[in-house]
Design an enzyme around this catalytic site. Sequence first.
Site, PDB file in Angstrom:
ATOM      1  N   ASN D  29       0.845  -1.185   0.000  1.00 25.27           N
ATOM      2  CA  ASN D  29       0.000   0.000   0.000  1.00 25.27           C
ATOM      3  C   ASN D  29       0.879   1.233   0.000  1.00 25.27           C
ATOM      4  OD1 ASN D  29       0.544   0.197   3.031  1.00 25.27           O
ATOM      5  ND2 ASN D  29      -0.709  -1.659   2.948  1.00 25.27           N
ATOM      6  N   SER D  45      -8.315  -1.222   1.862  1.00 27.16           N
ATOM      7  CA  SER D  45      -7.888  -2.520   2.395  1.00 27.16           C
ATOM      8  C   SER D  45      -8.317  -3.686   1.506  1.00 27.16           C
ATOM      9  CB  SER D  45      -8.501  -2.704   3.789  1.00 27.16           C
ATOM     10  OG  SER D  45      -8.063  -3.903   4.379  1.00 27.16           O
ATOM     11  N   SER D  76      -5.530  -1.658   6.349  1.00 22.63           N
ATOM     12  CA  SER D  76      -5.376  -1.932   7.781  1.00 22.63           C
ATOM     13  C   SER D  76      -4.058  -1.362   8.314  1.00 22.63           C
ATOM     14  CB  SER D  76      -5.455  -3.440   8.045  1.00 22.63           C
ATOM     15  OG  SER D  76      -4.465  -4.114   7.304  1.00 22.63           O
ATOM     16  N   HIS D  96       4.509   0.715   1.691  1.00 22.09           N
ATOM     17  CA  HIS D  96       4.734  -0.535   2.415  1.00 22.09           C
ATOM     18  C   HIS D  96       4.482  -1.689   1.453  1.00 22.09           C
ATOM     19  CE1 HIS D  96       4.632  -3.790   5.219  1.00 22.09           C
ATOM     20  NE2 HIS D  96       3.330  -3.949   5.142  1.00 22.09           N
ATOM     21  N   HIS D  98       5.506  -6.210   0.810  1.00 26.33           N
ATOM     22  CA  HIS D  98       6.148  -7.431   1.305  1.00 26.33           C
ATOM     23  C   HIS D  98       7.153  -7.904   0.263  1.00 26.33           C
ATOM     24  CE1 HIS D  98       3.098  -8.769   4.631  1.00 26.33           C
ATOM     25  NE2 HIS D  98       3.175  -7.452   4.550  1.00 26.33           N
ATOM     26  N   ASP D 121      24.350   5.323  -2.742  1.00 29.38           N
ATOM     27  CA  ASP D 121      23.742   6.351  -3.605  1.00 29.38           C
ATOM     28  C   ASP D 121      22.370   6.775  -3.096  1.00 29.38           C
ATOM     29  OD1 ASP D 121      25.772   6.633  -5.541  1.00 29.38           O
ATOM     30  OD2 ASP D 121      25.018   4.967  -6.756  1.00 29.38           O
ATOM     31  N   HIS D 172       8.297  -8.680   9.747  1.00 34.72           N
ATOM     32  CA  HIS D 172       7.199  -8.240   8.905  1.00 34.72           C
ATOM     33  C   HIS D 172       7.687  -7.856   7.499  1.00 34.72           C
ATOM     34  CE1 HIS D 172       3.250  -5.660   8.829  1.00 34.72           C
ATOM     35  NE2 HIS D 172       3.581  -6.087   7.633  1.00 34.72           N
ATOM     36  N   TYR D 230      25.283  14.873  -9.570  1.00 38.00           N
ATOM     37  CA  TYR D 230      24.696  13.810 -10.376  1.00 38.00           C
ATOM     38  C   TYR D 230      23.389  14.328 -10.981  1.00 38.00           C
ATOM     39  CZ  TYR D 230      22.742   9.169 -11.443  1.00 38.00           C
ATOM     40  OH  TYR D 230      22.195   8.066 -12.068  1.00 38.00           O
TER      41      TYR D 230
END
Lengths: 233, 233, 233, 233
Positions: D29, D45, D76, D96, D98, D121, D172, D230
């Site tokens: 999310n 959710s 959630s 976020h 996984h 970097d 997690h 850069y």
Amino acid sequence: MAYEALKQTVWQANQDIVEAGLVEMTWGNASAVDRDAGVMAIKPSGVDYDTLAPDDVPVLSLETGERVEGQLKPSSDTPTHRHLYRQFTGVGGVVHTHSHYAVAWAQAGRAVPCLGTTHADHFYGPLPVTRAMRQEEIQSDYEKNTGAVIVERFREQDLDPLAIPGVLVNGHGPFAWGADLDAAVENAIVLESVARKALDTYRIHSDAGPLDRALLDKHYLRKHGADAYYGQE
Amino acid sequence: MAYEALKQTVWQANQDIVEAGLVEMTWGNASAVDRDAGVMAIKPSGVDYDTLAPDDVPVLSLETGERVEGQLKPSSDTPTHRHLYRQFTGVGGVVHTHSHYAVAWAQAGRAVPCLGTTHADHFYGPLPVTRAMRQEEIQSDYEKNTGAVIVERFREQDLDPLAIPGVLVNGHGPFAWGADLDAAVENAIVLESVARKALDTYRIHSDAGPLDRALLDKHYLRKHGADAYYGQE
Amino acid sequence: MAYEALKQTVWQANQDIVEAGLVEMTWGNASAVDRDAGVMAIKPSGVDYDTLAPDDVPVLSLETGERVEGQLKPSSDTPTHRHLYRQFTGVGGVVHTHSHYAVAWAQAGRAVPCLGTTHADHFYGPLPVTRAMRQEEIQSDYEKNTGAVIVERFREQDLDPLAIPGVLVNGHGPFAWGADLDAAVENAIVLESVARKALDTYRIHSDAGPLDRALLDKHYLRKHGADAYYGQE
Amino acid sequence: MAYEALKQTVWQANQDIVEAGLVEMTWGNASAVDRDAGVMAIKPSGVDYDTLAPDDVPVLSLETGERVEGQLKPSSDTPTHRHLYRQFTGVGGVVHTHSHYAVAWAQAGRAVPCLGTTHADHFYGPLPVTRAMRQEEIQSDYEKNTGAVIVERFREQDLDPLAIPGVLVNGHGPFAWGADLDAAVENAIVLESVARKALDTYRIHSDAGPLDRALLDKHYLRKHGADAYYGQE
């Protein structure tokens, strides 16, 4: 031609597991049960996924295992699926693949430990592995006995098949299931993902401990059961 | 233009091994033999797969190795393929690639143990690795001698090339074969898959044992031989 | 607008290294030199590959490093490329990426050993790694000094940059080169492949030895040099 | 319908993290904050990415957490995002996922060391991992407490969240952020890449040391801060 919806569901799931990357060659099969009608449908044996049509899906009696519809022989793994439906009465769909990481754990003869919340969101504890089969179990009724050692593992450890909807068959590979076939497909995908995550976790830290019990409860129960608050329902 | 079907078969297989992800750059070649006509056809040397046409495929005498059709030089690995056809008389097609996991085992100089049923479904025992070649075998007739050390390994261990249709050449990579070229392509794909599965199995459990003999027999023989019951035939 | 062909070549190579999977984000740059004209062209700094046009490619004096054509600042790695062109006079193209496996070896500070024929077909010995840079080399003229430690490694070990057309910069990543930019791109791809193959070889057998000298000679020299017999020429 | 641009930004970022390969299933999310308006927007959710429309994105009060626009329940993980916005006042977007390698480090409970310039970097030091949460933190206000242990880690180690724009939540997975949501997405991608590179570096050399401080400074500061050189600005 009585089981159109059931055959369509099974055909679709067999496409879905290919699409999800769980299947090499023809190594995978999905099935579903219609308990009211007393039948199950499963992928035919050794048929290419891209030539498979919904009407090719054989339908069998759950009671006797005899074919009641379809021209093709069912998957050679059919007796395993059927045994699971007969023993795990809440299960509506079963998926078997040789997905890479799950097979690696199965070949290692090791259960996949619950090392993180991704696992805990879907499986309420370690993914069990069956014991090695005995010579006589292999030589006679092998596929049914494959189901029997799965059921034995769940009974012995007092596991709820709907809370831990998957298993590794020792030296072979994963079976996953669910209340319906869509859930079984999802669980097969997640099983492969957590098997891969566990392997790489151990590569970083070979003694990584299992997830705390409180976190396992929190994550599993926020998605499952009476107090779930994940998703839109 | 006598060998259209043979050249087409070889052209198709060379596309198939690319499609299957077994080939990086131009590192791979597939060949087929027509034993009645006494010829073999093989990918030309160092040609890009996407510009290769069926008519570019050279045809050679199985007896002398001389080109009998085609404008392009055959693969530098041709003497290896030819030696295999002459020594393994049941073989109809040969595939050589530098597929990643098979190369890793070949570079490690280790046979791929049979750790699971995926392996047992296709190879009736470990995938052997050849011995290191001697300096004089490398400096003279290197490619033919590559075939010779393969044949030596099979003879020494009394292996049936159609029951174990593949090998790792030490420090080099895999050769796979089959009764025809389609089977050889399939075996090359499966060889790579089981090499990868074995590697990750050892990462989980470095002492994972070989599959029980009874399971090896069960899985190999339910797909191959007189009592096979897998598939639709 | 004098350097259309040079800019087109550089533009194409910068697309090719993305297509080959060597580039994440904007981490990669390819350059080419026109020694007759005394100029080099290189990817501009921090520009997305999919919005880059051939005319965006800046052209610089090989002698002074000053821009002679183009509106955009050249890659921050330009002084490294320029130093390589000035010191390795047979080199026509240079490619720098952060390709995964080559970076892993560079971060480990380890040369990639020659463990197999895939490596020997393209690199005539181990892929060297530079020494760690000193604080003053980092703080002043860092990018030029990156080139200097590469050249130092080749001089110190008496390596021919065209026989070993690539290197790992310690803690950083790979540079590859070739007689022209097409060869540099190919060498960058092969460098990544052999880095990956070496890593997985060590996972199977952590003491896997280097390829026999006779095999290294055989494979390198059958593709390169006066007696080469690989390919169609 | 006051927050069209904010919802569009959040919708786009949630597509981008899927496209970048960071998201399996619905595990991810992205959110953004509008500090002037005192609101944040976040993915709903458990909704599939391919059916998500910009108008489905819920908007919440940053102060109270209450929904001010949209029909769907927010992710959630919303209280974690909200806590980060409230405590890290320079942050404009949070992601976020996984993603595989970051999860492996999180499950191992290990910070990702800075082993190379790719890391340097983008992240000015190791990627920290949070401490294990206490039972009471898990059982009550779990998602907000997830944010709290992140903030605790940054405060305790005196880390600047914009110089180290990401973290691993123990057991997690990763959170990444940035001055805006585009930067947060980029940081989530790079975090996954450097987690993978670090893992394979350790596989080659298990005692690989951290990058020299001088190189860390050089690489981070040539892309960030007053003396950056850069890119095109």
